[in-house]
Design a protein around this motif. Structure first.
Motif, PDB file in Angstrom:
ATOM      1  N   TYR A 155      -1.653   3.942   3.011  1.00 43.73           N
ATOM      2  CA  TYR A 155      -1.864   4.351   1.622  1.00 43.73           C
ATOM      3  C   TYR A 155      -3.337   4.721   1.400  1.00 43.73           C
ATOM      4  O   TYR A 155      -3.660   5.783   0.856  1.00 43.73           O
ATOM      5  N   LEU A 181       0.982  -0.732   5.859  1.00 42.89           N
ATOM      6  CA  LEU A 181       1.309   0.221   4.802  1.00 42.89           C
ATOM      7  C   LEU A 181       0.097   0.447   3.894  1.00 42.89           C
ATOM      8  O   LEU A 181      -0.169   1.578   3.484  1.00 42.89           O
ATOM      9  N   GLU A 197      -4.160   8.046   2.838  1.00 42.51           N
ATOM     10  CA  GLU A 197      -3.693   9.168   2.015  1.00 42.51           C
ATOM     11  C   GLU A 197      -4.617   9.376   0.823  1.00 42.51           C
ATOM     12  O   GLU A 197      -4.996  10.500   0.504  1.00 42.51           O
TER      13      GLU A 197
END
Lengths: 203, 239
Positions: free
Chosen positions: B234, B230, B237
């Motif tokens: 992140y 994750l 992004e």
């Protein structure tokens, strides 16, 4: 081996499953062995499917001759897909093997797994499983190196990539792989006739 | 073999291992930067050490560190066509290496019976699991066969090398393939008889001497890898 009870309804006995497993292992090793010399060399990396196709023909044909039932080639394709995925190859590589495994199974099934020409054709089809990664590379070369170059798209890199990989390369790759696979299957067919049918391995 | 399980600091369920592999493949695919991949390999190395494969893990980490340094150097100092070739090649390498290393650890620490039993728990189709288990079991045997074949080839004055292949292709091909495939089809017959004798066709639920269960170690490891994945998403992004 008619006295073996069937595992489930569609005819694959435990013996068939074990045979498929063992030949998948050899298929995997030979694919890797044939491909590795190409894959580690940046110039030749695009020709890797050909290297892999060169060695596996006899193994594939013997598997078909030994099992000659539906699903065994599909299982081979799926196992190749799983193994390649787990070793971190591009997802298109795995999906390619699974998809081509199903198609190859159907092709060989047309001749009831006995017709030599169709078996050869189905080997040529399953060899194409390896090229999908490269096709995706041609469709999206920027995404390929995204992790390498920060914020990916340097103009000079894109330009150079277009000159380094001309548009005819995918065609050469596909035709070349088919040709190499046909050669391998031809050698394999001869070997089967000369060595294995006489020994009664392919009953 | 049984005693070994107690000394190891970490014993993972095969189901957890498969989940970890999946997370590792996803992380490697989503990797936002080279540093991230380096951390991933380091994490896999720590996992390998905890699973008792410390030599393998250290070798893998040192090798990756060398390639990492080479990549940084190549990206900074190379130009032109040579650089582009290395970009394509190293891009592939950095994707493959973490997953290959983890699957090496997974395969070498999982016994076939554990694997079959865990797959039975999640109701995976037997038609796929039996060939897969046989395949994993058979790969080391091929290496062994290959050594015998090489000895036999030398005895017949056939050189088991690339030079021998070029000068005398027909006989070399025969000498490699025929024994290997004969041995394989013999082994297939024997293994299937052995498997039937041990009741692989038994329709009842399979039992196993080693208890397969998910424990705190499994949860913790999965959590680590999931958080790492994750974090990668992140960073991608944001960056």
């Amino acid at each position: 081996m008619n006295n073996q009870p069937k595992l489930e309804c569609n005819g694959l006995t435990v013996k068939d499953l074990v045979t498929t497993g063992i030949f998948s292992a050899i298929f995997f090793i030979f694919t890797m062995f044939g491909g590795v010399f190409f894959a580690v060399n940046p110039v030749l990396t695009f020709y890797m499917p050909m290297g892999s196709a060169l060695l596996c023909g006899p193994i594939y044909l013997l598997l078909v001759a030994k099992v000659h039932k539906r699903w065994s080639i599909t299982i081979l394709g799926v196992i190749m897909g799983i193994v390649w995925f787990v070793t971190g190859m591009h997802w298109a590589f795995s999906l390619g093997y699974i998809g081509m495994g199903i198609i190859a199974d159907m092709t060989a099934g047309l001749g009831h797994y006995k017709c030599k020409k169709l078996n050869m054709l189905s080997y040529m089809l399953i060899s194409l499983g390896g090229i999908f990664t490269y096709l995706i590379f041609f469709i999206d070369p920027q995404g390929w190196a995204g992790a390498m170059l920060k914020n990916g798209t340097e103009q000079s890199y894109i330009d150079a990539m277009h000159t380094a990989s001309p548009s005819w390369l995918p065609v050469v790759m596909i035709v070349g792989t088919l040709f190499v696979a046909a050669f391998s299957a031809w050698v394999g067919g001869n070997m089967l006739r000369k060595q294995f049918e006489k020994a009664g391995i392919t009953v | 073999m049984m005693g070994q399980n107690q000394i190891l600091p970490l014993w993972l369920d095969p189901r957890t291992k498969i989940l970890l592999l999946l997370l590792c493949v996803l992380s490697a695919m989503a990797a936002p930067s080279l540093q991230y991949e380096f951390l991933l390999v380091a994490g896999i190395g720590i996992l390998g050490i905890l699973c008792g494969k410390w030599r393998y893990a250290l070798k893998g980490m040192v090798f990756y560190a060398m390639v990492y340094l080479f990549t940084v150097w190549a990206m900074n100092s190379m130009t032109g066509t040579l650089r582009n070739m290395f970009v394509a090649f190293l891009g592939l390498f950095h994707k493959v290496f973490p997953c290959g290393m983890l699957s090496g650890i997974v395969i070498s620490t999982t016994k076939v019976s554990e694997f079959l039993s865990a797959m039975n728990h999640i109701h995976a189709p037997k038609k796929l699991i039996i060939p897969l288990a046989v395949m994993l079991r058979y790969i080391p045997t091929i290496g062994e066969d290959w050594r015998y074949i090489k000895d036999a080839m030398r005895m017949r004055d056939v050189s088991p090398s690339f030079k021998g292949f070029i000068t005398n292709p027909g006989i070399t091909i025969d000498c490699v393939y025929v024994p290997l495939m004969m041995a394989a089809s013999k082994a297939a017959d024997e293994l299937s008889v052995a498997a039937v004798t041990r009741g692989i066709e038994n329709p009842n639920p399979r039992t196993c001497l080693i208890q397969i269960r998910l424990g705190a170690g499994d949860a913790f490891t999965t959590l680590c890898f999931a958080v790492f994945f994750l974090a990668g998403m992140y960073l991608k992004e944001v960056g």
